[in-house]
Design an enzyme around this catalytic site. Structure first.
Site, PDB file in Angstrom:
ATOM      1  N   LYS A  28       0.839  -1.204   0.000  1.00 41.54           N
ATOM      2  CA  LYS A  28       0.000   0.000   0.000  1.00 41.54           C
ATOM      3  C   LYS A  28       0.873   1.252   0.000  1.00 41.54           C
ATOM      4  CE  LYS A  28      -3.821  -2.465   2.145  1.00 41.54           C
ATOM      5  NZ  LYS A  28      -4.573  -2.844   3.360  1.00 41.54           N
ATOM      6  N   GLN A  72      -4.867  -1.687   9.522  1.00 40.90           N
ATOM      7  CA  GLN A  72      -4.706  -3.010   8.913  1.00 40.90           C
ATOM      8  C   GLN A  72      -5.272  -4.091   9.834  1.00 40.90           C
ATOM      9  OE1 GLN A  72      -3.626  -3.475   5.782  1.00 40.90           O
ATOM     10  NE2 GLN A  72      -3.942  -5.663   5.933  1.00 40.90           N
ATOM     11  N   ASP A  95     -11.260   2.384   3.796  1.00 36.75           N
ATOM     12  CA  ASP A  95     -11.534   0.956   3.648  1.00 36.75           C
ATOM     13  C   ASP A  95     -13.037   0.699   3.495  1.00 36.75           C
ATOM     14  OD1 ASP A  95      -9.463  -0.973   3.570  1.00 36.75           O
ATOM     15  OD2 ASP A  95      -8.967  -0.617   5.674  1.00 36.75           O
TER      16      ASP A  95
HETATM   17  N1  GUN Z   1      -6.883  -7.176   6.012  1.00 38.04           N
HETATM   18  C1  GUN Z   1      -7.186  -7.954   4.950  1.00 38.04           C
HETATM   19  N2  GUN Z   1      -7.739  -7.206   3.972  1.00 38.04           N
HETATM   20  C2  GUN Z   1      -7.789  -5.932   4.436  1.00 38.04           C
HETATM   21  C3  GUN Z   1      -8.258  -4.705   3.885  1.00 38.04           C
HETATM   22  O1  GUN Z   1      -8.757  -4.622   2.761  1.00 38.04           O
HETATM   23  N3  GUN Z   1      -8.112  -3.624   4.676  1.00 38.04           N
HETATM   24  C4  GUN Z   1      -7.583  -3.691   5.921  1.00 38.04           C
HETATM   25  N4  GUN Z   1      -7.504  -2.566   6.634  1.00 38.04           N
HETATM   26  N5  GUN Z   1      -7.150  -4.795   6.465  1.00 38.04           N
HETATM   27  C5  GUN Z   1      -7.254  -5.922   5.715  1.00 38.04           C
END
Ligand code: GUN
Length: 259
Positions: A28, A72, A95
């Site tokens: 990211k 996350q 998100d």
């Molecule tokens: N963990 C697995 N997929 C995601 C996601 O799309 N966003 C976040 N914040 N954590 C995750």
């Protein structure tokens, strides 16, 4: 946006040292750097208390140069995920996990796209696949993928079935799918026996085999010859999730600056 003096900013919070989360967060940050989004990483130790994490989120909620906040997942067990996600202001919830944004997705009137499902919709659209009236089967009912995925397919007038661990006749239902989305979290469980000839197969899985090889929920080698289109792992859905996150961050920055 640069000409207008607006620089989109994303804060990424990671708690603990889950190796998969580390890889996701690095990817990211890398895409932020590639496209000119400011990214700030907050790497907190696994022992961080819930209150400490909530205080960081509240600080970032008020920070003017941060337009998106991403925590996350998964979080360590002593921290309540729901409380944390609900503390992010909906305007910075890139998100789209906050109940306000989830509700907006349900209605079909949303600002932030759910990252993985929206990335998949873009893959489908770019591949020229029309979803109207198609039988779409989503295997998995998580809040992150399965449920919002079903909703986006429904918004495109597909007939949508959601399957899960208690579903009877899973194989038979999957065999009816024109578009099959596997988001189960079980390595290579979708074999050719689950797939109709000519189907489109989307693999959301990210599983490590004992020999460390990264594989999806789909047994690619047995399934691929029977499909009209299929996504690989790695390199299929994963990068598209991050693309959507970038889009959401830009949307948040524009909205914050009345653009
Ligand atoms: N963990 C697995 N997929 C995601 C996601 O799309 N966003 C976040 N914040 N954590 C995750």
């Amino acid at each position: 946006m640069k000409e207008a003096g607006v620089h989109a900013g994303l804060a990424v919070i990671i708690v603990g040292d889950d190796p998969a989360s580390r890889v996701y967060v690095n990817n990211k940050k890398k895409m932020c750097a590639d496209i000119g989004i400011l990214s700030e990483e907050y790497a907190l130790p696994a022992e961080t208390t819930q209150e400490e994490l909530l205080n960081l989120v509240r600080t970032l909620n008020d920070k003017k140069d941060i337009h998106g906040i991403l925590v996350q997942l998964p979080l360590p067990k002593h921290i309540d995920e729901k409380t944390v996600l609900n503390t992010i202001v909906p305007e910075k919830d890139v998100d789209a996990f906050h109940p306000v944004n989830v509700g907006k997705i349900m209605i079909g009137d949303f600002d932030f796209l759910p990252c993985t499902p929206a990335g998949i919709m873009e893959l489908i659209a770019e591949s020229g696949i029309d979803l109207e009236g198609k039988n779409c089967v989503v295997v998995g009912r998580s809040n992150i993928v399965g449920k919002p995925m079903a909703m986006l397919l429904l918004h495109k007038n597909a007939t949508v079935t959601i399957c899960h661990s208690k579903t009877r006749n899973l194989k038979e239902i999957c065999k009816t799918a024109d578009v099959l989305v596997a988001a189960v979290g079980r390595a290579q469980m979708i074999t050719d026996e689950y797939v109709k000839e000519g189907a489109v197969v989307i693999d959301v899985g990210m599983n490590r085999l004992e020999n460390k090889k990264l594989v999806g929920d789909v047994d690619f080698d047995s399934v691929a010859p029977h499909t009209s289109a299929i996504t690989p792992v790695p390199g299929g859905v994963g990068p598209m999730t991050i693309v959507t996150l970038m889009k959401n961050t830009v949307t948040a920055a524009k909205k914050a600056n009345n653009m």
